[in-house]
Design a protein around this motif. Structure first.
Motif, PDB file in Angstrom:
ATOM      1  N   LYS A  96       0.812  -1.309  -0.022  1.00 54.79           N
ATOM      2  CA  LYS A  96       0.033   0.078   0.062  1.00 54.79           C
ATOM      3  C   LYS A  96       0.862   1.272   0.114  1.00 54.79           C
ATOM      4  N   MET A  97       0.620   2.375  -0.842  1.00 57.19           N
ATOM      5  CA  MET A  97       1.345   3.526  -1.174  1.00 57.19           C
ATOM      6  C   MET A  97       0.860   4.604  -0.544  1.00 57.19           C
ATOM      7  N   TYR A  98       1.679   5.428   0.092  1.00 53.59           N
ATOM      8  CA  TYR A  98       1.236   6.579   0.343  1.00 53.59           C
ATOM      9  C   TYR A  98       1.832   7.867  -0.725  1.00 53.59           C
ATOM     10  N   TYR A  99       0.932   8.426  -1.249  1.00 53.67           N
ATOM     11  CA  TYR A  99       1.518   9.376  -2.616  1.00 53.67           C
ATOM     12  C   TYR A  99       1.566  10.930  -2.157  1.00 53.67           C
ATOM     13  N   THR A 100       2.677  11.355  -2.282  1.00 57.50           N
ATOM     14  CA  THR A 100       2.845  12.734  -2.262  1.00 57.50           C
ATOM     15  C   THR A 100       3.717  13.471  -3.171  1.00 57.50           C
TER      16      THR A 100
ATOM     17  N   ASP B 299       2.755   0.928   3.389  1.00 56.87           N
ATOM     18  CA  ASP B 299       3.884   0.089   3.235  1.00 56.87           C
ATOM     19  C   ASP B 299       4.818   1.075   2.710  1.00 56.87           C
ATOM     20  N   CYS B 300       4.709   1.924   1.974  1.00 57.12           N
ATOM     21  CA  CYS B 300       5.767   2.635   1.351  1.00 57.12           C
ATOM     22  C   CYS B 300       5.326   3.857   0.926  1.00 57.12           C
ATOM     23  N   THR B 301       6.202   5.003   0.421  1.00 52.47           N
ATOM     24  CA  THR B 301       5.967   6.202   0.037  1.00 52.47           C
ATOM     25  C   THR B 301       6.603   6.606  -1.274  1.00 52.47           C
ATOM     26  N   LEU B 302       5.631   7.056  -2.047  1.00 53.20           N
ATOM     27  CA  LEU B 302       6.113   7.556  -3.403  1.00 53.20           C
ATOM     28  C   LEU B 302       6.129   9.092  -3.325  1.00 53.20           C
ATOM     29  N   GLY B 303       7.324   9.563  -3.388  1.00 54.13           N
ATOM     30  CA  GLY B 303       7.394  10.992  -3.657  1.00 54.13           C
ATOM     31  C   GLY B 303       7.533  11.160  -5.026  1.00 54.13           C
TER      32      GLY B 303
ATOM     33  N   GLY C  28       9.760  18.478 -11.562  1.00 54.30           N
ATOM     34  CA  GLY C  28      10.185  18.164 -12.853  1.00 54.30           C
ATOM     35  C   GLY C  28      11.313  17.316 -12.939  1.00 54.30           C
ATOM     36  N   THR C  29      11.793  16.518 -11.778  1.00 53.89           N
ATOM     37  CA  THR C  29      12.994  15.613 -11.586  1.00 53.89           C
ATOM     38  C   THR C  29      12.494  14.222 -11.697  1.00 53.89           C
ATOM     39  N   PHE C  30      12.594  13.312 -10.742  1.00 50.75           N
ATOM     40  CA  PHE C  30      12.574  12.058 -10.642  1.00 50.75           C
ATOM     41  C   PHE C  30      11.616  11.347  -9.473  1.00 50.75           C
ATOM     42  N   ARG C  31      10.878  10.413  -9.726  1.00 57.28           N
ATOM     43  CA  ARG C  31      10.109   9.756  -8.566  1.00 57.28           C
ATOM     44  C   ARG C  31      10.906   9.135  -7.721  1.00 57.28           C
ATOM     45  N   GLU C  32      10.567   8.928  -6.450  1.00 61.90           N
ATOM     46  CA  GLU C  32      11.647   8.326  -5.472  1.00 61.90           C
ATOM     47  C   GLU C  32      10.408   7.346  -4.667  1.00 61.90           C
TER      48      GLU C  32
END
Length: 108
Positions: free
Chosen positions: A42-46, A64-68, A75-79
């Motif tokens: 399960k992802m926390y999106y921010t 369970d995880c974070t998507l920054g 305008g860079t990359f997803r972490e």
């Protein structure tokens, strides 16, 4: 940026930002990165910095995880950050020599 955890990138370019050469070492002039198999759950999106994301996940046991999503905000990359090391399996080590600017393969 997103609290404690294992930081992963969806782009090798992002991972390369953290790779560094150790001159004089056995692998002089060579960088390395891990290619990992990861169970995200399960992802926390921010799109914003959230220093407490990892702590919240560990205390509340969710997500369970974070998507920054820095691609949306800066305008860079997803972490991707997983907060439990058992979610990550390092499958390959990729060794490479970086080329910078107008440098051609084989140039020092």
């Amino acid at each position: 940026m997103y609290g404690s955890g294992v930081y992963l990138a969806g782009s090798c370019t992002k991972a390369d930002e953290y790779a560094k050469d150790e001159p004089g070492d056995y692998y002089d002039g060579i960088n390395a990165m891990l290619l990992c198999r990861t169970c995200m759950g399960k992802m926390y999106y921010t799109t914003k910095r959230d220093e407490n994301a990892g702590d919240n996940a560990l205390v509340k046991k969710t997500p369970d995880c974070t998507l920054g999503d820095r691609s949306a905000s800066a305008g860079t990359f997803r972490e991707f950050v997983v907060h439990d090391t058992s979610q990550v399996y390092p499958e390959y080590i990729v060794f490479y020599r970086g080329l910078y600017g107008d440098q051609l393969p084989g140039e020092a």
